[in-house]
Design a protein around this motif. Structure first.
Motif, short mmCIF file in Angstrom:
data_model
loop_
_atom_site.label_atom_id
_atom_site.label_comp_id
_atom_site.label_asym_id
_atom_site.label_seq_id
_atom_site.Cartn_x
_atom_site.Cartn_y
_atom_site.Cartn_z
N GLY A 111 44.99 43.98 34.42
CA GLY A 111 44.59 42.59 34.34
C GLY A 111 43.88 42.06 35.56
N TYR A 112 43.67 42.89 36.57
CA TYR A 112 42.97 42.42 37.77
C TYR A 112 41.47 42.44 37.55
N ASP A 113 40.76 41.39 38.05
CA ASP A 113 39.31 41.46 38.10
C ASP A 113 38.92 42.18 39.40
N ARG A 114 37.61 42.32 39.62
CA ARG A 114 37.17 43.12 40.76
C ARG A 114 37.62 42.55 42.12
N PRO A 115 37.44 41.24 42.41
CA PRO A 115 37.91 40.74 43.71
C PRO A 115 39.40 40.92 43.91
N ALA A 116 40.20 40.66 42.86
CA ALA A 116 41.65 40.82 42.99
C ALA A 116 42.00 42.28 43.21
N ALA A 117 41.30 43.18 42.52
CA ALA A 117 41.56 44.61 42.69
C ALA A 117 41.19 45.07 44.10
N GLY B 283 30.28 33.52 42.41
CA GLY B 283 31.39 32.64 42.73
C GLY B 283 31.75 32.68 44.19
N GLN B 284 31.72 33.88 44.79
CA GLN B 284 32.04 34.01 46.21
C GLN B 284 31.02 33.26 47.06
N VAL C 68 29.06 30.67 46.17
CA VAL C 68 29.21 29.23 46.00
C VAL C 68 30.43 28.72 46.74
N ALA C 69 31.55 29.43 46.61
CA ALA C 69 32.77 29.01 47.30
C ALA C 69 32.60 29.05 48.81
N GLU C 70 31.92 30.09 49.31
CA GLU C 70 31.71 30.22 50.75
C GLU C 70 30.84 29.09 51.28
N ILE C 71 29.77 28.75 50.54
CA ILE C 71 28.88 27.68 50.97
C ILE C 71 29.59 26.34 50.93
N ASN C 72 30.38 26.10 49.86
CA ASN C 72 31.09 24.82 49.76
C ASN C 72 32.13 24.68 50.87
N SER C 73 32.86 25.75 51.17
CA SER C 73 33.91 25.68 52.19
C SER C 73 33.33 25.52 53.59
N ALA C 74 32.06 25.88 53.77
CA ALA C 74 31.43 25.77 55.09
C ALA C 74 30.93 24.37 55.39
N GLY C 75 31.03 23.45 54.43
CA GLY C 75 30.61 22.07 54.67
C GLY C 75 29.11 21.92 54.82
N LEU C 76 28.34 22.64 54.00
CA LEU C 76 26.88 22.59 54.09
C LEU C 76 26.28 21.49 53.22
N GLY C 77 27.10 20.76 52.49
CA GLY C 77 26.59 19.71 51.62
C GLY C 77 26.00 20.22 50.32
N ALA D 100 29.40 34.24 56.47
CA ALA D 100 29.54 35.70 56.55
C ALA D 100 28.60 36.43 55.59
N THR D 101 28.51 36.01 54.34
CA THR D 101 27.77 36.79 53.35
C THR D 101 26.70 36.01 52.60
N ALA D 102 26.76 34.67 52.62
CA ALA D 102 25.83 33.89 51.80
C ALA D 102 24.36 34.12 52.13
N PRO D 103 23.93 34.16 53.42
CA PRO D 103 22.51 34.37 53.69
C PRO D 103 21.97 35.67 53.11
N ALA D 104 22.73 36.77 53.26
CA ALA D 104 22.28 38.05 52.72
C ALA D 104 22.23 38.01 51.19
N PHE D 105 23.21 37.34 50.58
CA PHE D 105 23.24 37.24 49.12
C PHE D 105 22.02 36.46 48.61
#
Length: 778
Positions: free
Chosen positions: A135-141, A410-411, A413-422, A713-718
């Motif tokens: 039942g694990y998805d890839r990030p959880a695994a 999802g990673q 979007v979550a990373e950008i939102n948590s960084a306070g980039l607006g 950490a990863t958003a610019p490369a993504f």
């Protein structure tokens, strides 16, 4: 109505039965795995019309706020993935038989390659994946695997426990693994804790030219005695003479694991009357088979009756490309890891081992692809190529990308939102860009409120304004129109806070709505903090008068040959600077050199017209001259000098003014990134909705500028990958590339959140028509 259930050993056989019984156009209602195979429920296509006539119209649910929407999307994609797995279960049954990972389970297949790619053995990878919970998805695994690996890597945990027991510590290992340098690092760490008088160093390396001399130099620096020994008798004598020392560290001669003399060295250490801790150095850059052989040789093969290893130190982590290999060996042999060596510097490049950090490093180490691929992985790839049915086409690639795509998106979007980039506000504006005038005013109000919150959070006293004129193509005009682009920065660290674009025209012309909104934002900014205008040159007297009336300040760069009035005489700035007293105010970095910033200031007047000769004309604009010099800390070399003229009120903040000045160096690049964002995001605006698109585009550009200012950490490369570019390791990603990647991410989010099956059960057959769009994430 003819609805029937079909059960077969695999999906292909079940579909054959459906087509035979109900024809090639039969509609599949469900598809699931049952005991004994696959169950498909289907109906004739001729009966579909009656179902459609009585079905209720679907009303979509209210939109869900991100990133929760991404979580829902991931779940739906996983359902689609499971359905496709069942359909393809019978296509290539033999592909994974040889390596113990089911060919019909793409998640475990991709995780197997991920582990092997990091350097872990196929055996360990298979063992882990066999225990992976269902039942694990890839990030959880991936998180579960990292945690499991970290729990299996034994570490020292407490350096005091190693040094406190004292006695003799012998570093053993093959040639060139870094024993001498590590001896010096350990000695330095011990001296810092317990002092030099409680430590002694020995070396048994009489083969390598200069080995004793190298260790002696380290000993002289630390104030620790260093002695060389030749044989077992010599070693016993030296240790007896050092019995008053709390700890003796022995740098042994490097020997290959296949050297017949290795047993003699192990026996020499075993013959010492004092207890000896044997610490094996393992080269993190070596192949796993080599490391495995080294541990066997030093622990068992050389001298079984007197062997044994108390722990290990992993060296050359800075050179390793597949760190998983050495961690695999450590786990396999249950060998405690004491330290990890990351370079040549003594003692900085020696870290107390941390299992979680080591596992993370194994997966984060950059790799450019290997021509020496793991044989097991190579066989699997070849088997998959040979056995796959050609009609399968790109289904396997889609299958692999479904969950990974949603996870990566999802990673990000979550990373950008948590960084306070607006970005959350920018995305909301983007979704509302086609709304009418009342909604547009509400959107502008949202922007002002967000700007005020950020100004109160990120600014100490001031908010800084950088402005420039850029030519903009305007519909209905032949020639580009000059537009003033303004970027607002926080005084604390230069974080971009807001952006505006306004038209410049003759006085008396009616002001546009965008200009009015820009004026409102400026007023809101002024209410939150004092505004300081950063300039490349001193502005006109009329501009300064307007700012003074509005309560705003100014700072301008100046050339060293510019003339000012001081004490009734005209001075060039560099000549006046030589008469001033400088004070060291803080530290800075110029390139890669550590520097000290020296500062001097003076009250001056800026003449309203050019000064000729030494005469001092009357009048002029009152200002404060700030001269900042950057001096190399080590050599005293003058690295840079900057001359600044500012509002006299800012004289008390001269040190802060000097820190702001370098931010103007990047102003042009930042404002052009903003211009590119305005053009890039607004180019698809529908007729009549240009104002909303322009507002959203500016906010998206602002998010990009914040990401440039403080990369995550990863958003610019993504985002670079989305834009079709390759981001070099450690290199910044250009703002224009981030704009393009952000645009594609917005489009991808729109597609994924509005695909036909969203909010309903996954379709029973077929492939999501938006799969090609998702494939761009790979």
């Amino acid at each position: 109505m003819s609805v029937a259930k079909f059960v077969a050993a695999n999906g292909r056989e079940a579909m054959r039965q459906v087509r035979e019984a109900m024809g090639p156009d039969a509609v599949v209602l469900s598809n699931r795995t049952v005991e004994g195979g696959v169950e498909i429920v289907a109906m004739r296509d001729t009966d579909l019309g009656s179902v459609s006539a009585t079905a209720q119209v679907y009303v979509p649910p209210a939109p869900v706020v991100e990133p929760a929407a991404i979580g829902d999307l991931r779940g739906e994609l996983q359902s689609m993935r499971a359905m496709i797995e069942r359909q393809l279960a019978g296509i290539s049954p033999a592909a994974g038989a040889a390596h113990g990972v089911a060919a019909s389970d793409p998640l475990r297949e991709s995780l197997f390659e991920w582990l092997v790619g990091a350097g872990f053995s196929g055996q360990l990878a298979r063992t882990l994946l066999a225990r992976l919970p269902l039942g694990y998805d890839r990030p959880a695994a991936m998180t579960w695997i990292r945690t499991e690996l970290a729990s299996k890597v034994p570490v020292l945990g407490d350096e005091d426990s190693l040094f406190a027991q004292g006695g003799v510590l012998a570093l053993i290992g093959p040639t060139g693994v870094g024993k001498t340098t590590t001896t010096a690092k350990l000695a330095a760490r011990f001296v810092l804790r317990h002092g030099a008088d409680k430590l002694a160093l020995l070396t048994t390396d009489s083969f390598r030219i200069g080995a004793h001399e190298q260790l002696r130099i380290y000993g002289d620096i630390l104030g620790v005695p260093v002695h060389a020994v030749k044989d077992a008798a010599d070693l016993r004598f030296a240790l007896a003479a050092m019995k008053d020392k709390h700890l003796v560290i022995i740098d042994t001669v490097g020997m290959s694991q296949r050297d017949r003399s290795l047993s003699e060295q192990i026996a020499m250490l075993a013959g010492v009357p004092a207890p000896v801790q044997r610490v094996l150095l393992l080269n993190g850059a070596s192949h796993g088979d080599t490391l495995n052989e080294v541990v066997h040789a030093y622990r068992h093969d050389a001298a079984p009756e007197s062997g044994g290893i108390d722990g290990c130190i992993i060296s050359k982590l800075d050179e390793a490309t597949h760190l998983g290999s050495v961690l695999d060996v450590v786990i396999r042999h249950r060998l405690p890891v004491f330290y990890a060596s990351t370079g040549q510097r003594v003692p900085e490049h020696l870290e107390l081992a941390n299992s979680t950090a080591l596992v993370e490093r194994a997966f984060l180490t950059p790799r450019r692809g290997s021509v020496f691929a793991d044989a097991d992985a190579a066989r699997r790839r070849q088997a998959a190529t040979d056995d796959v049915v050609q009609s399968k086409g790109g289904a396997d690639d889609v299958l692999r990308s479904l969950t990974d795509s949603a996870d990566a998106l999802g990673q990000c979007v979550a990373e950008i939102n948590s960084a306070g980039l607006g970005f959350d506000l920018a995305r909301s504006l983007w979704q509302q860009r086609g709304a009418g005038a009342p909604a547009l005013r509400a959107m502008a109000q949202q922007v002002r409120e967000a700007v005020c919150r950020d100004a109160n959070r990120l600014c100490d006293q001031y908010v800084l304004a950088l402005a420039t004129m850029l030519q903009v193509n305007v519909p209905g005009r032949r020639a580009p129109q000059p537009m003033q682009h303004t970027l607002w920065l926080a005084d604390r660290d230069g974080t971009p806070l807001a952006a505006t674009v306004t038209a410049t025209g003759r006085a008396g012309q009616p002001i546009g709505e965008a200009d009015a909104e820009a004026a409102n934002l400026r007023a809101a900014m002024s209410a939150a903090r004092k505004v300081v205008n950063l300039l490349e040159a001193v502005p006109s007297a009329a501009t300064l008068a307007r700012w003074q009336q509005a309560g705003e300040r100014w700072v301008a760069n100046a050339r060293k040959t510019a003339r000012v009035i001081s004490a009734g005489a005209a001075w060039k700035l560099d000549a006046l600077a030589d008469t001033l007293t400088f004070h060291a105010v803080d530290e800075a970095t110029v390139g890669e050199r550590d520097a000290v910033r020296w500062l001097a200031s003076a009250d001056v007047r800026v003449p309203e017209s050019p000064v000729r000769g030494k005469g001092a004309p009357e009048g002029g604009i009152g200002a404060c001259l700030v001269v900042a010099r950057l001096v190399d800390r080590a050599t005293g070399e003058l690295l840079d000098t900057r001359y600044l003229l500012c509002d006299p009120v800012l004289a008390q903040d001269a040190a802060q003014v000097a820190r702001w000045a370098p931010w103007t160096n990047t102003a042009d690049a930042r404002l052009r990134t903003l211009r590119h964002a305005a053009d890039h995001f607004a180019q698809d605006a529908e007729a009549g909705h240009a104002a909303g698109a322009a507002l959203a585009a500016l906010q998206l550009g602002l998010s990009v500028l914040r990401l440039e200012h403080a990369p995550t950490a990863t958003a610019p490369a993504f985002l670079a990958r989305l834009a079709g570019r390759t981001a070099r390791q450690g290199a910044p990603v250009a703002g224009t590339v981030l704009n393009e990647g952000m645009g594609r991410m917005l489009a991808l989010l729109d597609v994924l959140e509005n695909y036909p099956g969203r909010g309903a059960a996954a379709p029973a057959a077929g492939i999501n028509p938006n799969a090609d769009a998702m494939g761009v994430l790979q």
